[in-house]
Design an enzyme around this catalytic site. Structure first.
Site, PDB file in Angstrom:
ATOM      1  N   SER A   1     -14.430  47.857 106.664  1.00 55.60           N
ATOM      2  CA  SER A   1     -13.072  48.495 107.444  1.00 55.60           C
ATOM      3  C   SER A   1     -11.888  49.141 107.811  1.00 55.60           C
ATOM      4  O   SER A   1     -11.662  47.951 108.499  1.00 55.60           O
ATOM      5  CB  SER A   1     -13.609  49.207 108.169  1.00 55.60           C
TER       6      SER A   1
ATOM      7  N   HIS B   1     -14.556  57.165 103.525  1.00 54.64           N
ATOM      8  CA  HIS B   1     -15.244  57.779 104.386  1.00 54.64           C
ATOM      9  C   HIS B   1     -14.332  59.339 105.180  1.00 54.64           C
ATOM     10  O   HIS B   1     -13.556  58.781 105.955  1.00 54.64           O
ATOM     11  CB  HIS B   1     -15.245  56.841 105.314  1.00 54.64           C
TER      12      HIS B   1
ATOM     13  N   ASP C   1     -11.738  54.501 106.043  1.00 51.39           N
ATOM     14  CA  ASP C   1     -11.689  55.694 107.418  1.00 51.39           C
ATOM     15  C   ASP C   1     -10.826  56.603 107.723  1.00 51.39           C
ATOM     16  O   ASP C   1      -9.588  56.586 108.048  1.00 51.39           O
ATOM     17  CB  ASP C   1     -11.820  54.664 108.649  1.00 51.39           C
TER      18      ASP C   1
ATOM     19  N   MET D   1      -8.946  60.399 109.437  1.00 52.57           N
ATOM     20  CA  MET D   1      -9.781  60.543 110.025  1.00 52.57           C
ATOM     21  C   MET D   1      -8.701  62.118 110.180  1.00 52.57           C
ATOM     22  O   MET D   1      -7.613  61.493 109.782  1.00 52.57           O
ATOM     23  CB  MET D   1     -10.262  59.923 111.485  1.00 52.57           C
TER      24      MET D   1
ATOM     25  N   ASP E   1     -22.477  51.432 108.902  1.00 57.45           N
ATOM     26  CA  ASP E   1     -21.636  51.472 109.682  1.00 57.45           C
ATOM     27  C   ASP E   1     -20.971  51.862 110.826  1.00 57.45           C
ATOM     28  O   ASP E   1     -21.231  53.159 111.568  1.00 57.45           O
ATOM     29  CB  ASP E   1     -20.292  52.855 109.115  1.00 57.45           C
TER      30      ASP E   1
ATOM     31  N   HIS F   1     -13.473  49.754 102.999  1.00 57.74           N
ATOM     32  CA  HIS F   1     -13.827  51.337 103.530  1.00 57.74           C
ATOM     33  C   HIS F   1     -12.512  52.083 103.885  1.00 57.74           C
ATOM     34  O   HIS F   1     -11.796  51.106 104.867  1.00 57.74           O
ATOM     35  CB  HIS F   1     -14.561  50.480 104.193  1.00 57.74           C
TER      36      HIS F   1
ATOM     37  N   MET G   1     -13.747  61.837 107.148  1.00 60.83           N
ATOM     38  CA  MET G   1     -14.616  62.103 108.653  1.00 60.83           C
ATOM     39  C   MET G   1     -13.063  63.483 108.867  1.00 60.83           C
ATOM     40  O   MET G   1     -12.444  63.615 109.953  1.00 60.83           O
ATOM     41  CB  MET G   1     -14.364  61.394 109.554  1.00 60.83           C
TER      42      MET G   1
ATOM     43  N   MET H   1     -24.021  55.736 110.449  1.00 56.58           N
ATOM     44  CA  MET H   1     -22.883  55.755 111.123  1.00 56.58           C
ATOM     45  C   MET H   1     -23.756  54.936 112.508  1.00 56.58           C
ATOM     46  O   MET H   1     -25.138  55.554 112.826  1.00 56.58           O
ATOM     47  CB  MET H   1     -22.561  56.845 112.183  1.00 56.58           C
TER      48      MET H   1
HETATM   49  C1  DX5 Z   1     -15.848  54.960 112.629  1.00 50.75           C
HETATM   50  C2  DX5 Z   1     -15.854  54.414 111.461  1.00 50.75           C
HETATM   51  C3  DX5 Z   1     -16.359  52.851 111.073  1.00 50.75           C
HETATM   52  C4  DX5 Z   1     -15.165  51.899 111.050  1.00 50.75           C
HETATM   53  C5  DX5 Z   1     -16.873  50.253 111.896  1.00 50.75           C
HETATM   54  O1  DX5 Z   1     -15.818  56.008 113.192  1.00 50.75           O
HETATM   55  O2  DX5 Z   1     -16.611  55.046 110.781  1.00 50.75           O
HETATM   56  O3  DX5 Z   1     -16.172  53.212 109.573  1.00 50.75           O
HETATM   57  O4  DX5 Z   1     -14.270  51.838 111.430  1.00 50.75           O
HETATM   58  O5  DX5 Z   1     -14.757  49.698 112.418  1.00 50.75           O
HETATM   59  P1  DX5 Z   1     -16.182  49.075 113.715  1.00 50.75           P
HETATM   60  O6  DX5 Z   1     -17.068  47.752 112.525  1.00 50.75           O
HETATM   61  O7  DX5 Z   1     -14.972  47.870 114.246  1.00 50.75           O
HETATM   62  O8  DX5 Z   1     -16.937  49.267 114.738  1.00 50.75           O
HETATM   63 ZN    ZN Z   2     -16.642  54.494 108.056  1.00 54.11          ZN
END
Ligand code: DX5
Ligand code: ZN
Length: 219
Positions: A9, A67, A36, A38, A176, A34, A69, A138
């Site tokens: 990620s 991903h 993320d 947001m 994740d 990955h 979100m 998750m």
């Molecule tokens: C959280 C993300 C994850 C996160 C994982 O909302 O979806 O992908 O970044 O990071 P670590 O491995 O640090 O928990």
């Molecule tokens: Zn993620």
């Protein structure tokens, strides 16, 4: 037995060096990246969107595991597809019609993923398991890296693996959040075949990304 894939990620990467960080991940043997996304609405954090993904994609030849979100998500799916996402994962709570969002992703020629938050049950997606390419479980509440792994979600991994085997479905099971060298073994034994990690990959062993990816993959 499917090979375990590692999807680092970039939320834990140096955002001022994202292009170089992605190159380093690729050279270190990551199977995909990955990303993320947001929006500060679906989750209390804000990261990057299509323009950044588009420019990062120019510097990378491995898959972008995006991903989302974000909510609402349906109307933005095409933007992420055009930006270069290879896997587009949505949260059921972020779309009015999960089936139409899945179909839209697939119509765009991308792999469709659905994500379950720790408190969300499999019943939310069980009617779509034959249509999707990936379930993202998750193991933290979405929004931030560096959180503590929630082992109770492993029951959902086991259930999804059982359904997959019994009904001969083909979805990948990705986990994740808070993944480290100990709980990654629990996740794989439960049935996960893709591990997402940010903190463990970027911060463990003095930031030796290659070593951390290899350690996560070997279980
Ligand atoms: C959280 C993300 C994850 C996160 C994982 O909302 O979806 O992908 O970044 O990071 P670590 O491995 O640090 O928990
Ligand atoms: Zn993620």
């Amino acid at each position: 037995m499917k090979k375990i894939q590692i999807s680092p990620s970039i939320l834990s990467a140096d955002f001022s060096q994202l292009g170089n960080e992605i190159k380093k991940l690729e050279q270190a043997g990551a199977d995909m990246i990955h990303v993320d996304v947001m929006d500060g609405h679906f989750v209390p954090n804000l990261t990057i969107g299509p323009p950044v993904i588009k420019s990062l994609k120019k510097h990378s030849s491995i898959k972008f595991d995006v991903h989302l979100m974000i909510s609402p998500v349906h109307k933005y799916i095409e933007d992420y597809s055009k930006a270069g996402a290879d896997i587009i994962t949505v949260h059921p709570e972020a779309t009015e019609n999960l089936k139409s969002s899945i179909l839209k992703i697939k119509k765009l020629g991308k792999k469709a993923g659905v994500s379950l938050n720790p408190e969300s049950e499999i019943s939310l997606i069980e009617n779509h398991l034959d249509e999707i390419d990936l379930v993202l479980i998750m193991s933290v509440n979405p929004g931030f890296g560096g959180q503590k792994f929630m082992p109770e979600v492993l029951d959902k991994v086991k259930k999804l693996k059982k359904i997959k085997d019994e009904k001969k479905f083909n979805y990948d099971i990705e986990i994740d959040g808070g993944i480290n060298f100990e709980n990654s073994k629990l996740a794989v034994n439960a049935g996960a075949n893709i591990l997402v990690s940010g903190t463990t990959i970027f911060k463990s062993n003095d930031g030796d990304i290659k070593k951390n990816i290899e350690l996560l993959r070997s279980h």
